[in-house]
Design a protein around this motif. Structure first.
Motif, PDB file in Angstrom:
ATOM      1  N   ALA A  53       0.795  -1.231   0.000  1.00 48.96           N
ATOM      2  CA  ALA A  53       0.000   0.000   0.000  1.00 48.96           C
ATOM      3  C   ALA A  53       0.827   1.281   0.000  1.00 48.96           C
ATOM      4  N   LEU A  54       2.121   1.221   0.220  1.00 52.42           N
ATOM      5  CA  LEU A  54       2.929   2.439   0.316  1.00 52.42           C
ATOM      6  C   LEU A  54       3.557   2.864  -0.998  1.00 52.42           C
ATOM      7  N   LYS A  55       3.671   1.966  -1.940  1.00 48.68           N
ATOM      8  CA  LYS A  55       4.401   2.270  -3.172  1.00 48.68           C
ATOM      9  C   LYS A  55       3.759   3.392  -3.977  1.00 48.68           C
ATOM     10  N   ARG A  56       2.503   3.265  -4.284  1.00 49.92           N
ATOM     11  CA  ARG A  56       1.832   4.229  -5.160  1.00 49.92           C
ATOM     12  C   ARG A  56       1.824   5.646  -4.581  1.00 49.92           C
ATOM     13  N   VAL A  85      11.363  16.045  -4.920  1.00 47.99           N
ATOM     14  CA  VAL A  85      11.210  14.592  -4.997  1.00 47.99           C
ATOM     15  C   VAL A  85      11.280  13.987  -3.598  1.00 47.99           C
ATOM     16  N   ALA A  86      12.270  14.418  -2.820  1.00 50.15           N
ATOM     17  CA  ALA A  86      12.435  13.878  -1.463  1.00 50.15           C
ATOM     18  C   ALA A  86      11.247  14.244  -0.581  1.00 50.15           C
ATOM     19  N   ALA A  87      10.874  15.510  -0.623  1.00 52.17           N
ATOM     20  CA  ALA A  87       9.755  15.951   0.213  1.00 52.17           C
ATOM     21  C   ALA A  87       8.448  15.304  -0.223  1.00 52.17           C
ATOM     22  N   GLY A  88       8.181  15.304  -1.518  1.00 50.51           N
ATOM     23  CA  GLY A  88       6.943  14.712  -2.022  1.00 50.51           C
ATOM     24  C   GLY A  88       6.872  13.215  -1.767  1.00 50.51           C
ATOM     25  N   GLY A  89       8.001  12.539  -1.943  1.00 52.40           N
ATOM     26  CA  GLY A  89       8.025  11.104  -1.652  1.00 52.40           C
ATOM     27  C   GLY A  89       7.774  10.814  -0.187  1.00 52.40           C
ATOM     28  N   GLY A  90       8.354  11.636   0.678  1.00 56.54           N
ATOM     29  CA  GLY A  90       8.144  11.464   2.118  1.00 56.54           C
ATOM     30  C   GLY A  90       6.703  11.707   2.519  1.00 56.54           C
ATOM     31  N   VAL A  91       6.136  12.777   2.015  1.00 57.57           N
ATOM     32  CA  VAL A  91       4.741  13.084   2.322  1.00 57.57           C
ATOM     33  C   VAL A  91       3.822  11.997   1.773  1.00 57.57           C
ATOM     34  N   GLY A  92       4.079  11.559   0.551  1.00 57.45           N
ATOM     35  CA  GLY A  92       3.264  10.495  -0.039  1.00 57.45           C
ATOM     36  C   GLY A  92       3.344   9.204   0.750  1.00 57.45           C
ATOM     37  N   ALA A  93       4.550   8.876   1.210  1.00 59.19           N
ATOM     38  CA  ALA A  93       4.713   7.653   2.017  1.00 59.19           C
ATOM     39  C   ALA A  93       3.964   7.765   3.341  1.00 59.19           C
ATOM     40  N   GLU A  95       1.289   9.602   3.923  1.00 66.08           N
ATOM     41  CA  GLU A  95      -0.135   9.472   3.618  1.00 66.08           C
ATOM     42  C   GLU A  95      -0.498   8.014   3.357  1.00 66.08           C
ATOM     43  N   GLY A  96       0.395   7.299   2.673  1.00 61.19           N
ATOM     44  CA  GLY A  96       0.176   5.874   2.436  1.00 61.19           C
ATOM     45  C   GLY A  96       0.151   5.075   3.725  1.00 61.19           C
ATOM     46  N   LEU A  97       1.025   5.429   4.667  1.00 56.41           N
ATOM     47  CA  LEU A  97       1.041   4.755   5.974  1.00 56.41           C
ATOM     48  C   LEU A  97      -0.282   4.954   6.696  1.00 56.41           C
TER      49      LEU A  97
END
Length: 121
Positions: A53-56, A85-93, A95-97
């Motif tokens: 669930a965290l990838k997307r 990229v780093a910030a967006g990936g962190g925030v997305g992860a 939210e996925g969590l």
């Protein structure tokens, strides 16, 4: 800019620390026989359904963060894109969590109720 991004990430991480999936289940009345066995089985079921669930959200956040920072940047667009990229990936992860946690809790509750336990939350 970098301090603002770092500060935002820290705040988001702290707000995402709730872990309702691992909170004890509320039972209306006493626990039925087999409760401990069933909860282990239901947790395994919930974790199996949400393992990817965290990838997307992480990938989507990284792409959007990089694109937005690169577009809004001046001369140093490559560095700004990497920060995005780093910030967006962190925030997305994160939210996925949070979404994974909610989904797991829902699966756990329904599974326990389906096995005859009076679980209410």
């Amino acid at each position: 800019m970098k301090r603002m991004v770092t500060g935002c990430l820290v705040l988001i991480m702290l707000s995402a620390c709730s872990n309702s999936y691992n909170d004890p289940l509320l039972v209306d009345g006493t626990r039925n026989a087999g409760f401990d066995y069933d909860i282990v089985q239901c947790r395994n079921l919930a974790e199996g359904h949400t393992k990817d669930a965290l990838k997307r959200p992480a990938i989507t956040g990284a792409i959007l963060g990089g694109a937005i920072n690169a577009i809004g940047s001046g001369d140093d667009w490559a560095e700004d894109a990497l920060i995005g990229v780093a910030a967006g990936g962190g925030v997305g992860a994160l939210e996925g969590l949070d979404e994974r946690d909610k989904t797991r809790r829902s699966i756990l509750l329904r599974c326990m109720q389906g096995r005859g336990h009076r679980v209410i939350g």
